[in-house]
Design an enzyme around this catalytic site. Sequence first.
Site, PDB file in Angstrom:
ATOM      1  N   MET A  97       0.821  -1.206   0.000  1.00 60.76           N
ATOM      2  CA  MET A  97       0.000   0.000   0.000  1.00 60.76           C
ATOM      3  C   MET A  97       0.862   1.267   0.000  1.00 60.76           C
ATOM      4  O   MET A  97       2.069   1.216   0.200  1.00 60.76           O
ATOM      5  CB  MET A  97      -0.925  -0.006   1.220  1.00 60.76           C
ATOM      6  CG  MET A  97      -1.931  -1.150   1.216  1.00 60.76           C
ATOM      7  SD  MET A  97      -2.968  -1.182   2.693  1.00 60.76           S
ATOM      8  CE  MET A  97      -3.936   0.314   2.493  1.00 60.76           C
ATOM      9  N   HIS A  98       0.204   2.389  -0.259  1.00 55.29           N
ATOM     10  CA  HIS A  98       0.726   3.745  -0.073  1.00 55.29           C
ATOM     11  C   HIS A  98       1.732   4.219  -1.122  1.00 55.29           C
ATOM     12  O   HIS A  98       2.006   5.408  -1.207  1.00 55.29           O
ATOM     13  CB  HIS A  98       1.385   3.915   1.307  1.00 55.29           C
ATOM     14  CG  HIS A  98       0.627   3.343   2.443  1.00 55.29           C
ATOM     15  ND1 HIS A  98      -0.677   3.695   2.726  1.00 55.29           N
ATOM     16  CD2 HIS A  98       0.994   2.439   3.391  1.00 55.29           C
ATOM     17  CE1 HIS A  98      -1.077   3.029   3.802  1.00 55.29           C
ATOM     18  NE2 HIS A  98      -0.094   2.263   4.218  1.00 55.29           N
TER      19      HIS A  98
ATOM     20  N   ASP B 154      -2.610  -5.068   0.495  1.00 53.88           N
ATOM     21  CA  ASP B 154      -2.144  -6.379   0.951  1.00 53.88           C
ATOM     22  C   ASP B 154      -2.811  -6.842   2.243  1.00 53.88           C
ATOM     23  O   ASP B 154      -3.100  -8.033   2.400  1.00 53.88           O
ATOM     24  CB  ASP B 154      -0.630  -6.403   1.081  1.00 53.88           C
ATOM     25  CG  ASP B 154      -0.056  -5.242   1.888  1.00 53.88           C
ATOM     26  OD1 ASP B 154      -0.838  -4.446   2.461  1.00 53.88           O
ATOM     27  OD2 ASP B 154       1.180  -5.119   1.945  1.00 53.88           O
TER      28      ASP B 154
END
Length: 490
Positions: free
Chosen positions: A80-81, A237
């Site tokens: 992520m991110h 995830d």
Amino acid sequence: MYLGIDLGTSEVKAVVIGADGALLALAGSALNVSRPHPRWSEQAPADWWQAACDTVAKLRAQLGDELFRDVRAVGLSGQMHGAVLLDRDEQVLRPAILWSDSRAAPECAELSRRAPRLHAIAGNLAMPGFTAPKLMWVARHEPELFARIATVLLPKDWLRLRMTGRKVSDPSDAAGTLWLDVEGRNWSDELLAASGMRRDQMPSLVDGSAPSGVLLPEVARAWGLDEDVIVAGGAGDGAASAVGIGAVNPGDGFLSLGTSGVLFVVNDRFRPNPASAIHAFCHTLPQRWHQMSVMLSAASCLRWFCRLCSVDEKSLLAEIEQLDDEQRANAPLFLPYLSGERTPHNDPYASGVFHGLSPEHQRAALGYAVLEGVAFGMVDGLDALRAAGTGVSQLSLVGGGARSPYWAQLLADALEVKIVTHVGSEAGGALGAARLAWLADGGSEAEVCRKPAPQALHEPDARRREVLRTRLQRYRDVYERFPPLHGEDG
């Protein structure tokens, strides 16, 4: 059959499951992280694509061309991110800035000033690992490049663009940007404007279990699949691992030992508690949310220590298992903050520490300290979740760390909860991605999201309780008493 692809930090992992949900094949391809400056973490998206294609080829070789062609849908899971910046021609403008990158700490304070309602809308503190501060850093330090940004995609969604030609994300992954109205499950113009972004630079959103497109003909041909193969919305995830482990109903939870460490509990509504550095995100399934504590370095600490000592994980774990109670009780303490920390400290400058070394300590004692330090980081996360009103008595264990029964037992002892491993636990997000592909192809949630068969149950050992509690308090004291060598001015 259904294909699940998980774009992790250290590898791209993929699985194929059958029409009954059974795991038929598993493969992976390694990735490297570039660290050109202190506290920077970057990867080239082209490397993700090559690793994804290589991994799909490995699965195809395992199953054979004829059987592999029976894949009906593909699901995506991803770290992520991360910020993938594209120009008008959909060309990548710079290496992707990853979740573990902490260069944007000053921009977090600026974002909080610009967006007074940030916590209420996004449900989270501004942390440098999130996407919005990264874009503010780019605007400040690379203004000419920032002016060329036409689209920002998260890592798995850049893979989707290569696979389908479509710019799409899902609410679970988008919730980690600080641009999403997490309760409303849609982009927030207010938060976008606060970081100098616009809605037209964002991908469209679909639930993770919904179709997001189909494979491009050239990708289908290269992978040996039919051209009508559906690509599901997918998930970040954590949410993908939840689907893989069957954590889809309120109160379900799991612990993930991957590059990072995650404690994840499903909620039936948006329950933010940013004061404890707890993440409140959308689940990838409709009308569900989750709370999550995150430590930035978990199984990656073990990999780091093994590289440092030129030993493989299996051999080191065997050495650790030979330690007796006294050796464990007198082992050094290890703070696992190799990349800063999120829950509960929200401290991008926190650093890793071995404390209490003496001449009699051998490699095994330091290895034990690494396992224990990660377990103590998880205790801090669980305490933060409990302070936010979420209680658990049993957790499923997923991710690469689930391969070690010794570590699983140590987690049970330290957290004082039952830890359950499941068949296929190490498949993590890839299994969840494959299940989301099945849902996008018309599968029912009750059928698809069953909990995998249990493999082992680890009950807390009451005999170790007092020793671990004492060491936990010393571990916390070390963090409080010894500031990092390098902070905002370092």
